[in-house]
Design a protein around this motif. Structure first.
Motif, PDB file in Angstrom:
ATOM      1  N   THR A  29       0.809  -0.990  -0.110  1.00 13.19           N
ATOM      2  CA  THR A  29      -0.290  -0.524   0.022  1.00 13.19           C
ATOM      3  C   THR A  29       1.028   1.496   0.122  1.00 13.19           C
ATOM      4  N   TRP A  33      -2.286   6.223  -1.698  1.00 13.46           N
ATOM      5  CA  TRP A  33      -3.510   5.776  -1.959  1.00 13.46           C
ATOM      6  C   TRP A  33      -4.586   5.664  -0.511  1.00 13.46           C
ATOM      7  N   ARG A  37      -8.096   7.491  -0.306  1.00 12.87           N
ATOM      8  CA  ARG A  37      -9.810   6.928  -0.069  1.00 12.87           C
ATOM      9  C   ARG A  37     -10.115   6.793   1.447  1.00 12.87           C
ATOM     10  N   CYS A 112     -20.184   0.412  15.167  1.00 13.20           N
ATOM     11  CA  CYS A 112     -19.440   1.074  15.099  1.00 13.20           C
ATOM     12  C   CYS A 112     -20.492   2.720  15.658  1.00 13.20           C
ATOM     13  N   ARG A 151      -4.829  -5.648   3.373  1.00 15.66           N
ATOM     14  CA  ARG A 151      -4.571  -4.406   3.233  1.00 15.66           C
ATOM     15  C   ARG A 151      -5.982  -3.342   3.022  1.00 15.66           C
ATOM     16  N   MET A 212     -15.050  -7.881   5.739  1.00 15.17           N
ATOM     17  CA  MET A 212     -15.955  -6.668   4.850  1.00 15.17           C
ATOM     18  C   MET A 212     -15.950  -6.316   3.308  1.00 15.17           C
ATOM     19  N   GLY A 214     -15.912  -3.260   1.419  1.00 13.74           N
ATOM     20  CA  GLY A 214     -15.391  -2.403   1.781  1.00 13.74           C
ATOM     21  C   GLY A 214     -16.804  -1.636   0.653  1.00 13.74           C
ATOM     22  N   GLN A 215     -16.854  -1.573  -0.395  1.00 12.66           N
ATOM     23  CA  GLN A 215     -17.784  -1.582  -1.668  1.00 12.66           C
ATOM     24  C   GLN A 215     -19.011  -0.803  -0.931  1.00 12.66           C
ATOM     25  N   HIS A 249     -19.578   8.758  13.248  1.00 16.98           N
ATOM     26  CA  HIS A 249     -18.278   8.332  13.310  1.00 16.98           C
ATOM     27  C   HIS A 249     -17.357   7.917  12.769  1.00 16.98           C
ATOM     28  N   ASN A 252     -14.070   7.420   8.077  1.00 14.43           N
ATOM     29  CA  ASN A 252     -13.566   7.407   6.555  1.00 14.43           C
ATOM     30  C   ASN A 252     -13.825   9.399   6.105  1.00 14.43           C
ATOM     31  N   ASN A 279     -10.301   4.088  12.038  1.00 16.44           N
ATOM     32  CA  ASN A 279     -11.620   3.876  12.222  1.00 16.44           C
ATOM     33  C   ASN A 279     -11.404   3.228  13.947  1.00 16.44           C
ATOM     34  N   PHE A 307     -22.722   4.218  12.231  1.00 14.06           N
ATOM     35  CA  PHE A 307     -22.592   3.455  11.090  1.00 14.06           C
ATOM     36  C   PHE A 307     -21.614   2.211  11.860  1.00 14.06           C
TER      37      PHE A 307
HETATM   38  N1  COA Z   1      -3.635  -0.017  -0.878  1.00 12.10           N
HETATM   39  C1  COA Z   1      -3.084  -0.095  -2.463  1.00 12.10           C
HETATM   40  N2  COA Z   1      -4.547  -1.030  -2.844  1.00 12.10           N
HETATM   41  C2  COA Z   1      -4.880  -1.868  -2.181  1.00 12.10           C
HETATM   42  C3  COA Z   1      -5.838  -0.932  -0.135  1.00 12.10           C
HETATM   43  C4  COA Z   1      -4.903  -0.434  -0.311  1.00 12.10           C
HETATM   44  N3  COA Z   1      -4.417  -0.650   0.978  1.00 12.10           N
HETATM   45  N4  COA Z   1      -6.570  -1.483  -1.010  1.00 12.10           N
HETATM   46  C5  COA Z   1      -7.248  -2.384  -1.357  1.00 12.10           C
HETATM   47  N5  COA Z   1      -6.734  -1.920  -2.778  1.00 12.10           N
HETATM   48  C6  COA Z   1      -6.725  -1.959  -4.315  1.00 12.10           C
HETATM   49  C7  COA Z   1      -8.003  -3.333  -3.874  1.00 12.10           C
HETATM   50  O1  COA Z   1      -7.013  -4.481  -4.557  1.00 12.10           O
HETATM   51  C8  COA Z   1      -8.462  -2.618  -5.336  1.00 12.10           C
HETATM   52  O2  COA Z   1      -7.125  -3.575  -6.727  1.00 12.10           O
HETATM   53  P1  COA Z   1      -7.840  -3.705  -8.002  1.00 12.10           P
HETATM   54  O3  COA Z   1      -7.597  -3.023  -8.853  1.00 12.10           O
HETATM   55  O4  COA Z   1      -5.787  -4.389  -8.805  1.00 12.10           O
HETATM   56  O5  COA Z   1      -8.172  -4.940  -7.789  1.00 12.10           O
HETATM   57  C9  COA Z   1      -7.851  -1.822  -5.375  1.00 12.10           C
HETATM   58  O6  COA Z   1      -7.761  -1.378  -4.960  1.00 12.10           O
HETATM   59  C10 COA Z   1      -9.126  -1.009  -5.631  1.00 12.10           C
HETATM   60  O7  COA Z   1     -10.100  -1.050  -4.352  1.00 12.10           O
HETATM   61  P2  COA Z   1     -11.478  -1.272  -3.692  1.00 12.10           P
HETATM   62  O8  COA Z   1     -11.838  -2.431  -2.755  1.00 12.10           O
HETATM   63  O9  COA Z   1     -12.470  -1.293  -4.845  1.00 12.10           O
HETATM   64  O10 COA Z   1     -11.540   0.260  -2.902  1.00 12.10           O
HETATM   65  P3  COA Z   1     -12.281   1.285  -3.035  1.00 12.10           P
HETATM   66  O11 COA Z   1     -12.066   2.759  -3.748  1.00 12.10           O
HETATM   67  O12 COA Z   1     -13.647   0.493  -2.513  1.00 12.10           O
HETATM   68  O13 COA Z   1     -11.296   1.412  -1.178  1.00 12.10           O
HETATM   69  C11 COA Z   1     -11.837   1.555   1.384  1.00 12.10           C
HETATM   70  C12 COA Z   1     -11.242   1.450  -0.700  1.00 12.10           C
HETATM   71  C13 COA Z   1     -12.342  -0.417   1.438  1.00 12.10           C
HETATM   72  C14 COA Z   1     -11.204   2.288   1.394  1.00 12.10           C
HETATM   73  C15 COA Z   1     -13.543   1.339   0.526  1.00 12.10           C
HETATM   74  O14 COA Z   1     -14.220   0.810  -0.067  1.00 12.10           O
HETATM   75  C16 COA Z   1     -14.099   1.638   1.637  1.00 12.10           C
HETATM   76  O15 COA Z   1     -13.713   3.487   2.556  1.00 12.10           O
HETATM   77  N6  COA Z   1     -15.310   1.599   2.224  1.00 12.10           N
HETATM   78  C17 COA Z   1     -16.022   1.835   4.153  1.00 12.10           C
HETATM   79  C18 COA Z   1     -14.965   0.892   4.596  1.00 12.10           C
HETATM   80  C19 COA Z   1     -15.571   1.213   6.133  1.00 12.10           C
HETATM   81  O16 COA Z   1     -15.699   2.543   6.549  1.00 12.10           O
HETATM   82  N7  COA Z   1     -16.189   0.599   7.112  1.00 12.10           N
HETATM   83  C20 COA Z   1     -15.956   0.681   8.149  1.00 12.10           C
HETATM   84  C21 COA Z   1     -17.350   1.361   8.863  1.00 12.10           C
HETATM   85  S1  COA Z   1     -18.283   1.222   9.847  1.00 12.10           S
END
Ligand code: COA
Length: 321
Positions: A29, A33, A37, A112, A151, A212, A214-215, A249, A252, A279, A307
């Motif tokens: 990572t 990144w 995000r 959360c 990651r 999780m 994530g999306q 909360h 992100n 978080n 949430f």
């Molecule tokens: N560093 C670098 N790359 C990463 C990574 C990291 N830490 N984590 C994931 N990736 C990669 C993935 O493998 C994927 O690669 P690929 O396109 O080659 O398959 C790419 O980044 C996109 O992954 P994706 O899961 O689609 O990323 P995203 O934009 O959805 O971001 C989160 C991921 C987890 C940050 C985002 O979905 C999120 O914030 N979700 C809410 C989660 C949350 O808040 N949970 C708790 C709620 S209480």
């Protein structure tokens, strides 16, 4: 019905600060990144500390700030998904440590949203006259629940505790709640870290770490939270323009930004400290309240929103002062 006010906040965070740069030496990572995000720059990770010790320290501070004595507390609730033990409850151990001897104590699991759920339980009991003063704590050590090779999750979750005291009062400053659950989303965030067999059944393979989608969670949070805030305000006859501060909360920064946009409210009204702490689940709202309290003026209307796993979500409207 009695009135209730929030009076006394406390916070406790572990000493070890783990930056994004450090994480990039553990998993593939980068600081760029993670910041783009999530808005997270670093997080605190428990080494010497535990969920219980963090809860005790935050509670001690909240109690001191409230001006109450341990004997005045009649209810202790700890919101947590990462207790050190399944029994006794963390709340009982906190009470023992703070010499709180006149209280009923229990833990509450709503991930959360735990602090908002626990606040509704505590303040409802006070309004009904069951108890005079309550200590509500959110405490987590999620670092022991994540897979440090994953990651997608290890960059997000972290450790800490926050605490609040609710007091019976002539004036009512806790205006209302809108708490919700939807078990249809129960698989979106999971942690199955408990024994799953006995002498009469075969041991099943259990995933020991947080899983999780994530999306899907992102989509849920950015749609459910603004709707929930509007519903609460309508129920209590307030307008969006009446609200001075939003303390959400701290999952992100992008989620908070999206909620602000959907509500068409300036991001300046949304307090954020997710960059420093990541978080911390049930602990994030009381920690954020503690960090934001210097910004609040007497009479400010504040929305708190949580949430997370369950799915659970909920908001609370309070008046500062
Ligand atoms: N560093 C670098 N790359 C990463 C990574 C990291 N830490 N984590 C994931 N990736 C990669 C993935 O493998 C994927 O690669 P690929 O396109 O080659 O398959 C790419 O980044 C996109 O992954 P994706 O899961 O689609 O990323 P995203 O934009 O959805 O971001 C989160 C991921 C987890 C940050 C985002 O979905 C999120 O914030 N979700 C809410 C989660 C949350 O808040 N949970 C708790 C709620 S209480």
């Amino acid at each position: 019905m009695y009135g209730v006010r929030l009076d006394g906040l406390g916070k406790s965070i572990p000493n070890l600060d783990i930056t994004n740069e450090y994480l990039a030496t553990m998993v593939e990572t980068s600081d760029e990144w993670i910041q783009t995000r999530t808005g997270i720059k670093s997080r605190r990770i428990a080494v010497e500390e535990s969920t219980t010790s963090l809860a005790i320290n935050a509670a001690k501070q909240a109690l001191e700030n409230s001006g109450l004595e341990p004997k005045d507390i009649e209810l202790v609730i700890v919101a947590t998904v990462s207790p050190d033990m399944a029994m006794p409850s963390t709340a009982c151990v906190v009470a023992e440590n703070l010499q709180i001897e006149n209280a009923i104590c229990f833990d509450l699991t709503a991930a959360c949203s735990g602090f908002i759920y626990a606040s509704e339980v505590a303040t409802s009991f006070i309004k009904l006259g069951n108890y005079k003063n309550a200590l509500v704590i959110g405490a987590e050590v999620l670092s022991k629940m994540v897979d440090w090779q994953d990651r997608g999750t290890c960059i997000l979750f972290a450790d800490g505790a926050g605490a609040a005291i609710y007091k019976r009062s002539d004036e009512n400053n806790i205006i209302g709640f809108s708490n919700k659950s939807d078990g249809k989303g129960s698989q979106l965030i999971r942690l199955a870290n408990i024994p799953h067999s006995n002498s009469f059944s075969k041991a099943e393979e259990v995933e020991r770490h947080i899983q999780m989608d994530g999306q899907a969670v992102y989509k849920f949070a950015t749609t459910a939270v603004p709707k929930n805030i509007i519903e609460l305000l309508e129920k209590e006859n307030y307008r969006l323009e009446d609200v001075d501060w939003f303390v959400l909360h701290q999952a992100n920064a992008r989620i908070i930004d999206s909620v602000a946009k959907r509500l068409k409210v300036s991001l300046d009204k949304f307090f954020m400290n997710v960059s420093e702490y990541g978080n911390t689940s049930a602990a994030s709202i009381p920690i954020a309240l503690y960090d934001a309290k210097h910004l609040f003026k007497k009479g400010d209307k504040i929305i708190l929103s949580g949430f997370g796993a369950g799915l659970t979500w909920g908001s609370m409207l309070l008046i500062w002062g």
